[in-house]
Design a protein around this motif. Structure first.
Motif, PDB file in Angstrom:
ATOM      1  N   LEU A 190      46.679 -19.461  35.651  1.00 10.92           N
ATOM      2  CA  LEU A 190      46.176 -19.532  34.281  1.00 10.92           C
ATOM      3  C   LEU A 190      44.965 -20.459  34.190  1.00 10.92           C
ATOM      4  N   ALA A 191      45.041 -21.598  34.859  1.00 10.39           N
ATOM      5  CA  ALA A 191      43.931 -22.535  34.826  1.00 10.39           C
ATOM      6  C   ALA A 191      42.666 -21.925  35.422  1.00 10.39           C
ATOM      7  N   GLU A 192      42.807 -21.189  36.506  1.00 12.83           N
ATOM      8  CA  GLU A 192      41.652 -20.564  37.144  1.00 12.83           C
ATOM      9  C   GLU A 192      41.059 -19.472  36.268  1.00 12.83           C
ATOM     10  N   ALA A 193      41.933 -18.636  35.682  1.00 13.23           N
ATOM     11  CA  ALA A 193      41.447 -17.497  34.906  1.00 13.23           C
ATOM     12  C   ALA A 193      40.843 -17.913  33.570  1.00 13.23           C
TER      13      ALA A 193
ATOM     14  N   GLU B 229      39.520 -20.988  32.829  1.00 16.59           N
ATOM     15  CA  GLU B 229      38.660 -22.169  32.960  1.00 16.59           C
ATOM     16  C   GLU B 229      39.328 -23.394  32.347  1.00 16.59           C
ATOM     17  N   GLY B 230      40.528 -23.675  32.819  1.00 17.63           N
ATOM     18  CA  GLY B 230      41.265 -24.839  32.363  1.00 17.63           C
ATOM     19  C   GLY B 230      41.639 -25.713  33.543  1.00 17.63           C
ATOM     20  N   MET B 231      42.370 -26.768  33.252  1.00 20.66           N
ATOM     21  CA  MET B 231      42.858 -27.638  34.318  1.00 20.66           C
ATOM     22  C   MET B 231      44.296 -28.031  34.015  1.00 20.66           C
TER      23      MET B 231
ATOM     24  N   THR C 290      50.726 -29.463  31.389  1.00 19.96           N
ATOM     25  CA  THR C 290      49.830 -29.162  30.274  1.00 19.96           C
ATOM     26  C   THR C 290      48.560 -28.545  30.829  1.00 19.96           C
ATOM     27  N   LEU C 291      48.162 -27.410  30.268  1.00 22.16           N
ATOM     28  CA  LEU C 291      46.904 -26.761  30.655  1.00 22.16           C
ATOM     29  C   LEU C 291      45.887 -27.043  29.568  1.00 22.16           C
ATOM     30  N   ARG C 292      44.766 -27.648  29.933  1.00 22.17           N
ATOM     31  CA  ARG C 292      43.723 -28.030  28.982  1.00 22.17           C
ATOM     32  C   ARG C 292      42.436 -27.268  29.267  1.00 22.17           C
ATOM     33  N   ALA C 293      41.771 -26.862  28.191  1.00 21.70           N
ATOM     34  CA  ALA C 293      40.505 -26.130  28.330  1.00 21.70           C
ATOM     35  C   ALA C 293      39.418 -27.069  28.828  1.00 21.70           C
ATOM     36  N   ARG C 294      38.661 -26.607  29.817  1.00 29.19           N
ATOM     37  CA  ARG C 294      37.540 -27.408  30.336  1.00 29.19           C
ATOM     38  C   ARG C 294      36.318 -27.309  29.416  1.00 29.19           C
ATOM     39  N   ARG C 295      36.081 -26.116  28.873  1.00 30.80           N
ATOM     40  CA  ARG C 295      34.876 -25.909  28.062  1.00 30.80           C
ATOM     41  C   ARG C 295      35.277 -25.316  26.707  1.00 30.80           C
ATOM     42  N   ALA C 296      35.098 -24.011  26.553  1.00 29.16           N
ATOM     43  CA  ALA C 296      35.408 -23.380  25.270  1.00 29.16           C
ATOM     44  C   ALA C 296      36.915 -23.341  25.042  1.00 29.16           C
ATOM     45  N   ALA C 297      37.298 -23.437  23.766  1.00 25.36           N
ATOM     46  CA  ALA C 297      38.708 -23.338  23.406  1.00 25.36           C
ATOM     47  C   ALA C 297      39.187 -21.898  23.591  1.00 25.36           C
ATOM     48  N   TRP C 298      40.495 -21.701  23.498  1.00 22.77           N
ATOM     49  CA  TRP C 298      41.097 -20.375  23.643  1.00 22.77           C
ATOM     50  C   TRP C 298      41.687 -19.932  22.314  1.00 22.77           C
ATOM     51  N   SER C 299      41.660 -18.639  22.063  1.00 25.88           N
ATOM     52  CA  SER C 299      42.388 -18.098  20.921  1.00 25.88           C
ATOM     53  C   SER C 299      43.805 -17.760  21.373  1.00 25.88           C
ATOM     54  N   PRO C 300      44.788 -17.661  20.433  1.00 29.27           N
ATOM     55  CA  PRO C 300      46.149 -17.289  20.820  1.00 29.27           C
ATOM     56  C   PRO C 300      46.208 -15.954  21.566  1.00 29.27           C
TER      57      PRO C 300
END
Length: 380
Positions: free
Chosen positions: A328-331, A333-335, A236-246
């Motif tokens: 994906l996580a790096e680009a 800003e997710g984990m 599971t990739l989770r946003a660290r800060r701002a959410a993502w749009s599709p």
């Protein structure tokens, strides 16, 4: 107006301006990231020439040498070990994915004695494909198991599904011994016998049924093996800060080679051969993908999954899964986490990868190699 009043008015104005600015900042931070904000004024040029803001490209993954991990046996041979909560969660974090989603239909593999009960149907003379098609049962299942009839072509000498305009000199019927619904049982075997006998009577053939007890026992043994060597993994990739749009997710995933699947909110990474199951699947909320304005939909997490038994070992799917998740996580800003939200350590992923090598070895030893037609039928 006195000097004090003027001073207070100025201070009040400054406080009000600060509140407005703060609210604007909070609103901007909570809004989902979209494709438009990625490149600034030069976004269009960056999309044409290749986005230099991304730290990776499909070529980066393709050229990266993946080191083979030596097998490490877990508690159950061939199955991912579960020595701590992180590893248990990693193995359970998968999303059930239809492995053929987004792929063209492939030719159905023929009956195989390894995973099917096969009953020969003796003919006294050749029979037409038209006659066979008209006599076939209305359903191609026996209980929860696939059922099939094959015919030996007089022209090619190959077994195939009956076709109009062809002549056949031999027949055979089969039912699968096991799948993810369980093993073939006595009731299903009896239903198979009834269905085959009716078809044989209609075409003038004589069936030679195997012993029910032997086949049901074989089904149970195969099901026991399959139950201990099935694996569906996911991160599971989770946003660290701002959410993502599709659109933001899709653009980043596309740069790693993912393409849209057949359903909203699903993307797949295709295999190296046509008709092969996808190597990986990326899934996010389909409601967000179908929204009137998807760019205003907020995604806090996405799932990256691997149907282990459906993808050939040579595709190195788990190593590619880790690489894609990390990129994906790096680009974005997710984990990378398990399904409980706990970050996955490198050591935990290394351990799972090593155990998967043991699983591949066990499947190979039974002639059920991951990605083979037999394995895809058994683990379905």
């Amino acid at each position: 107006m006195s000097t004090l009043q003027i001073g207070l008015a100025i201070i009040g104005g400054l406080v009000l301006a600060g509140v407005v600015a703060y609210n604007a900042w909070v609103t901007n931070q909570s809004a989902p990231r979209t494709v438009r904000e990625r490149g600034g004024p030069d976004a269009a040029r960056a999309d044409r020439d290749g986005d230099e803001t991304l730290p990776y490209s499909p070529a980066d993954l393709a050229e990266h040498e993946i080191q083979r991990i030596d097998p490490v046996l877990g508690d159950m041979p061939g199955a991912p070990a579960a020595h701590d909560p992180e590893e248990i969660a990693a193995a359970a974090a998968a999303v059930s994915i239809n492995p053929t989603m987004g792929q063209p239909p492939e030719k159905r593999p023929g009956l195989d004695a390894l995973i099917d009960v096969i009953t020969p149907l003796m003919l006294e003379h050749e029979v037409s494909g038209d006659a066979l098609l008209s006599a076939l049962p209305g359903t191609r299942r026996v209980g929860s198991k696939p059922f099939a009839v094959e015919a030996l072509s007089a022209a090619t000498g190959e077994w195939e599904s009956p076709r109009a305009g062809q002549r056949y000199r031999a027949l055979q019927a089969g039912v699968q011994l096991a799948n993810r619904s369980g093993a073939l049982n006595d009731i299903e075997f009896s239903e198979f016998v009834v269905k085959v006998q009716a078809f044989a009577d209609a075409v003038g053939a004589a069936p030679d049924f195997p012993d029910m007890r032997v086949e049901v026992a074989r089904a149970r043994e195969l099901d026991a093996f399959a139950s201990g060597h099935d694996a569906q993994l996911g991160f599971t990739l989770r946003a660290r800060r701002a959410a993502w749009s599709p659109g933001y997710v899709a653009q980043h995933a596309a740069r790693l080679g993912f393409v849209p699947g057949a359903l909203p909110g699903r993307m797949v990474l295709s295999g190296s051969h046509s008709g092969q199951a996808p190597v990986l699947s990326l899934v996010f909320d389909p409601q967000a993908a179908m929204a009137e304005d998807p760019e205003q939909s907020a995604l806090r997490e996405i799932a990256l999954s691997l149907e282990v038994t459906h993808v050939p070992r040579g595709e190195q799917p788990f190593a590619r899964m880790r690489q894609a998740a990390t990129a994906l996580a790096e680009a974005m800003e997710g984990m990378v986490t398990d399904d409980g939200g706990q970050p996955l350590s490198v050591a935990a992923m290394d351990h799972i990868g090593a155990d998967l090598e043991s699983l591949y070895d066990a499947l190979d030893s039974r002639d059920l190699s991951a990605g083979s037609p037999q394995a895809r039928r058994l683990f379905s």
